[in-house]
Write a protein that holds these residues in place. Structure first.
Motif, mmCIF file in Angstrom:
data_model
loop_
_atom_site.group_PDB
_atom_site.id
_atom_site.type_symbol
_atom_site.label_atom_id
_atom_site.label_comp_id
_atom_site.label_asym_id
_atom_site.label_seq_id
_atom_site.Cartn_x
_atom_site.Cartn_y
_atom_site.Cartn_z
ATOM 1 N N ASN A 255 4.675 14.032 18.238
ATOM 2 C CA ASN A 255 5.489 15.236 18.126
ATOM 3 C C ASN A 255 4.908 16.310 19.036
ATOM 4 O O ASN A 255 3.712 16.308 19.333
ATOM 5 C CB ASN A 255 5.514 15.745 16.676
ATOM 6 C CG ASN A 255 6.143 14.744 15.735
ATOM 7 O OD1 ASN A 255 7.283 14.324 15.923
ATOM 8 N ND2 ASN A 255 5.404 14.332 14.727
ATOM 9 N N GLN A 256 5.752 17.238 19.456
ATOM 10 C CA GLN A 256 5.309 18.290 20.360
ATOM 11 C C GLN A 256 4.062 18.986 19.811
ATOM 12 O O GLN A 256 4.021 19.396 18.658
ATOM 13 C CB GLN A 256 6.423 19.323 20.556
ATOM 14 C CG GLN A 256 6.156 20.323 21.658
ATOM 15 C CD GLN A 256 6.203 19.715 23.049
ATOM 16 O OE1 GLN A 256 7.107 18.937 23.356
ATOM 17 N NE2 GLN A 256 5.238 20.056 23.887
ATOM 18 N N GLY A 257 3.031 19.078 20.661
ATOM 19 C CA GLY A 257 1.782 19.721 20.263
ATOM 20 C C GLY A 257 0.710 18.761 19.807
ATOM 21 O O GLY A 257 -0.464 19.136 19.690
ATOM 22 N N ASP A 258 1.076 17.500 19.528
ATOM 23 C CA ASP A 258 0.099 16.515 19.073
ATOM 24 C C ASP A 258 -0.816 16.075 20.218
ATOM 25 O O ASP A 258 -0.434 16.119 21.386
ATOM 26 C CB ASP A 258 0.798 15.260 18.520
ATOM 27 C CG ASP A 258 1.442 15.495 17.169
ATOM 28 O OD1 ASP A 258 1.120 16.510 16.522
ATOM 29 O OD2 ASP A 258 2.272 14.650 16.763
ATOM 30 N N THR A 259 -1.998 15.630 19.830
ATOM 31 C CA THR A 259 -2.941 15.044 20.771
ATOM 32 C C THR A 259 -2.971 13.536 20.581
ATOM 33 O O THR A 259 -2.964 13.049 19.448
ATOM 34 C CB THR A 259 -4.357 15.612 20.563
ATOM 35 O OG1 THR A 259 -4.339 17.017 20.840
ATOM 36 C CG2 THR A 259 -5.371 14.948 21.483
ATOM 37 N N VAL A 260 -2.968 12.799 21.666
ATOM 38 C CA VAL A 260 -3.089 11.340 21.640
ATOM 39 C C VAL A 260 -4.531 10.984 21.974
ATOM 40 O O VAL A 260 -5.095 11.495 22.944
ATOM 41 C CB VAL A 260 -2.136 10.676 22.656
ATOM 42 C CG1 VAL A 260 -2.321 9.162 22.669
ATOM 43 C CG2 VAL A 260 -0.685 11.027 22.326
ATOM 44 N N SER A 261 -5.132 10.127 21.168
ATOM 45 C CA SER A 261 -6.512 9.699 21.396
ATOM 46 C C SER A 261 -6.515 8.397 22.197
ATOM 47 O O SER A 261 -5.827 7.442 21.847
ATOM 48 C CB SER A 261 -7.229 9.497 20.058
ATOM 49 O OG SER A 261 -8.527 9.004 20.270
ATOM 50 N N ILE A 262 -7.296 8.379 23.276
ATOM 51 C CA ILE A 262 -7.385 7.204 24.146
ATOM 52 C C ILE A 262 -8.777 6.582 24.061
ATOM 53 O O ILE A 262 -9.792 7.277 24.224
ATOM 54 C CB ILE A 262 -7.102 7.571 25.619
ATOM 55 C CG1 ILE A 262 -5.738 8.254 25.768
ATOM 56 C CG2 ILE A 262 -7.201 6.333 26.501
ATOM 57 C CD1 ILE A 262 -4.556 7.361 25.484
ATOM 58 N N ASN A 263 -8.821 5.278 23.792
ATOM 59 C CA ASN A 263 -10.064 4.512 23.866
ATOM 60 C C ASN A 263 -10.009 3.741 25.186
ATOM 61 O O ASN A 263 -9.217 2.828 25.351
ATOM 62 C CB ASN A 263 -10.172 3.554 22.675
ATOM 63 C CG ASN A 263 -11.433 2.703 22.712
ATOM 64 O OD1 ASN A 263 -12.057 2.542 23.756
ATOM 65 N ND2 ASN A 263 -11.790 2.131 21.579
ATOM 66 N N TRP A 264 -10.898 4.120 26.125
ATOM 67 C CA TRP A 264 -10.844 3.554 27.466
ATOM 68 C C TRP A 264 -11.440 2.153 27.568
ATOM 69 O O TRP A 264 -11.231 1.451 28.549
ATOM 70 C CB TRP A 264 -11.544 4.486 28.456
ATOM 71 C CG TRP A 264 -10.782 5.744 28.708
ATOM 72 C CD1 TRP A 264 -11.075 6.989 28.231
ATOM 73 C CD2 TRP A 264 -9.581 5.876 29.477
ATOM 74 N NE1 TRP A 264 -10.119 7.891 28.657
ATOM 75 C CE2 TRP A 264 -9.202 7.236 29.421
ATOM 76 C CE3 TRP A 264 -8.790 4.984 30.197
ATOM 77 C CZ2 TRP A 264 -8.062 7.715 30.065
ATOM 78 C CZ3 TRP A 264 -7.657 5.454 30.840
ATOM 79 C CH2 TRP A 264 -7.301 6.810 30.771
ATOM 80 N N ILE A 265 -12.218 1.761 26.560
ATOM 81 C CA ILE A 265 -12.851 0.439 26.613
ATOM 82 C C ILE A 265 -12.569 -0.285 25.300
ATOM 83 O O ILE A 265 -13.430 -0.414 24.426
ATOM 84 C CB ILE A 265 -14.370 0.559 26.871
ATOM 85 C CG1 ILE A 265 -14.630 1.488 28.064
ATOM 86 C CG2 ILE A 265 -14.987 -0.810 27.130
ATOM 87 C CD1 ILE A 265 -16.095 1.720 28.358
ATOM 88 N N PRO A 266 -11.343 -0.754 25.100
ATOM 89 C CA PRO A 266 -10.958 -1.370 23.821
ATOM 90 C C PRO A 266 -11.669 -2.689 23.574
ATOM 91 O O PRO A 266 -12.036 -3.405 24.513
ATOM 92 C CB PRO A 266 -9.448 -1.583 23.974
ATOM 93 C CG PRO A 266 -9.226 -1.670 25.448
ATOM 94 C CD PRO A 266 -10.230 -0.748 26.074
ATOM 95 N N GLY A 267 -11.867 -2.998 22.301
ATOM 96 C CA GLY A 267 -12.470 -4.272 21.923
ATOM 97 C C GLY A 267 -13.958 -4.343 22.153
ATOM 98 O O GLY A 267 -14.541 -5.432 22.112
ATOM 99 N N THR A 268 -14.585 -3.199 22.391
ATOM 100 C CA THR A 268 -16.020 -3.153 22.668
ATOM 101 C C THR A 268 -16.672 -2.055 21.828
ATOM 102 O O THR A 268 -16.096 -0.971 21.680
ATOM 103 C CB THR A 268 -16.275 -2.848 24.166
ATOM 104 O OG1 THR A 268 -15.700 -3.874 24.957
ATOM 105 C CG2 THR A 268 -17.755 -2.745 24.474
#
Length: 407
Positions: A255-268
């Motif tokens: 939704n507008q204003g939300d932050t998305v969290s990114i894991n750059w090295i998945p499975g580790t």
């Protein structure tokens, strides 16, 4: 292309929309002996089918289940998905010897052209005695005094016992998508769940773009999380922001204003991995270490921004020079990298529309309105939205088939 059967004025059922759900509903009803007319305002039927999947149509998913759908009523889709499954549509595809292949995560695509899916649906409709007309605009729908409905169109006036709204959502307005189905729903007293673009790329701020614009076209596998939902697929940098399967998936929950969290090295376990690197290659620079899991361009760009810029000395800091606390901070930053979109690319790039006709007043068995006898809603116009990967097509097949058994 329209079928050549001559038009008459009276039908058992008229289906508005010659897309995936409308054609499936028509052929199902036609095989029951019902006299069916399908009307579509576009100049060509099945246009969204044709462009889907990069022109190869991701026509279903082997792992379809109710958990792959968003709706205010999570139970609504269960009945139809159980009564017409992915295996049922796969069998129809095989009947016409359409060559297909499975991509990742159970996604089934045509080997050749999406047009083959449209062609098989048209062939089935023809065999079932269905009449289809393109360039047919419905101007009004009125209940008849006795029973049924009268439809005024640019091709004349038609009467029928039942009307099926299979008009889709608001996505791809350049291809003729409109809100007509929602207007019909409101005309007969149905509530609407707020609509918004879904399965859509994010746009980013100008400040963000200045830092990452050079990465346009770069892709990397990540985990993206938002509002309790996580997906593991590729992120793609664009000249306006970010896209790729993982972004399209998570956009439905954003939704507008939300932050998305990114894991750059998945499975580790990133912290353990960094500790290992510090022991085995103490002189290696941070950006070099990170490039084992992503492109060099991406690793350097990440190290040039925000918290990572200071922590990694622009990626030049040798891994052995981190204190235990700093190493933990680096691991946390890579696992929970904050992405705050400024917006989305909107309906022009959205694959589907989230929200739609409230399912509270629609039968999950027949898809008939609980408020207006003889009025049916199927497919994307309803408040049922699938994940990326063939799930929305499977909903179209399932809802169309089930409604076709009752109109």
């Amino acid at each position: 292309m329209p079928l050549t059967r001559a038009l008459q004025s009276d039908y058992d059922s008229i289906i508005i929309g010659a897309g995936a759900s409308g054609l499936m509903c028509a052929l199902t009803a036609g095989y029951r002996g019902r006299n069916v007319l399908v009307l579509d305002h576009a100049n060509k039927i099945g246009k969204k089918i044709i462009i889907s999947g990069g022109g190869r149509c991701n026509f279903t998913n082997l792992y379809t289940e109710p958990a792959n759908y968003l709706s205010n009523n999570s139970h609504f889709c269960k009945s139809a998905l159980a009564r017409y499954t992915q295996w049922d549509f796969q069998a129809l595809v095989d009947k016409y010897q359409v060559a297909w292949h499975e991509k990742t995560l159970g996604q089934l695509f045509c080997d050749n052209r999406s047009q083959e899916i449209v062609d098989l649906l048209v062939s089935e409709c023809r065999d079932a005695g269905v009449t289809i007309r393109a360039k047919a605009s419905v101007e009004s729908i009125k209940p008849s005094e006795s029973s049924g409905y009268t439809l005024a169109t640019n091709m004349g006036e038609f009467s029928c016992q039942s009307v099926v709204v299979a008009t889709g959502g608001l996505s791809f307005p350049t291809m003729g998508a409109t809100g007509f189905g929602y207007q019909v729903a409101e005309q007969f007293g149905h509530e609407l769940i707020e609509q918004k673009p879904a399965l859509v790329p994010f746009t980013m701020s100008q400040v963000w773009l200045k830092q990452f614009a050079e990465l346009s076209g770069v892709s990397s596998e990540v985990i993206a999380s938002c509002n309790g939902q996580s997906f593991r697929e590729n992120i793609l940098f664009t000249h306006r922001g970010v896209s790729g399967p993982v972004i399209l998936q998570v956009s439905s929950y954003w939704n507008q204003g939300d932050t998305v969290s990114i894991n750059w090295i998945p499975g580790t376990d990133i912290h353990v991995w960094l500790q290992s690197c510090a022991e085995q290659r103490p002189k290696a620079q941070t950006a070099t270490i990170l490039s084992e899991h992503m492109t060099k361009r991406l690793s350097h760009a990440l190290c040039e921004q925000g918290q990572l810029r200071l922590l990694t000395d622009k990626g030049q800091k040798p891994i052995a020079q981190y204190t235990p606390v700093q190493l933990e901070e680096l691991a946390n930053a890579l696992e929970n990298w904050a992405l705050k979109p400024s917006g989305t690319e909107g309906y022009k790039k959205a694959e589907v529309t989230l929200g739609g006709v409230d399912t509270a007043t629609v039968s999950s068995k027949t898809f008939e309105s609980r408020l207006q006898p003889g009025l049916f809603f199927i497919g994307e116009v309803l408040d049922v939205t699938g994940h990326l990967g063939g799930f929305n097509f499977q909903w179209a097949w399932a809802s169309g088939h089930c409604a076709g058994q009752y109109i």
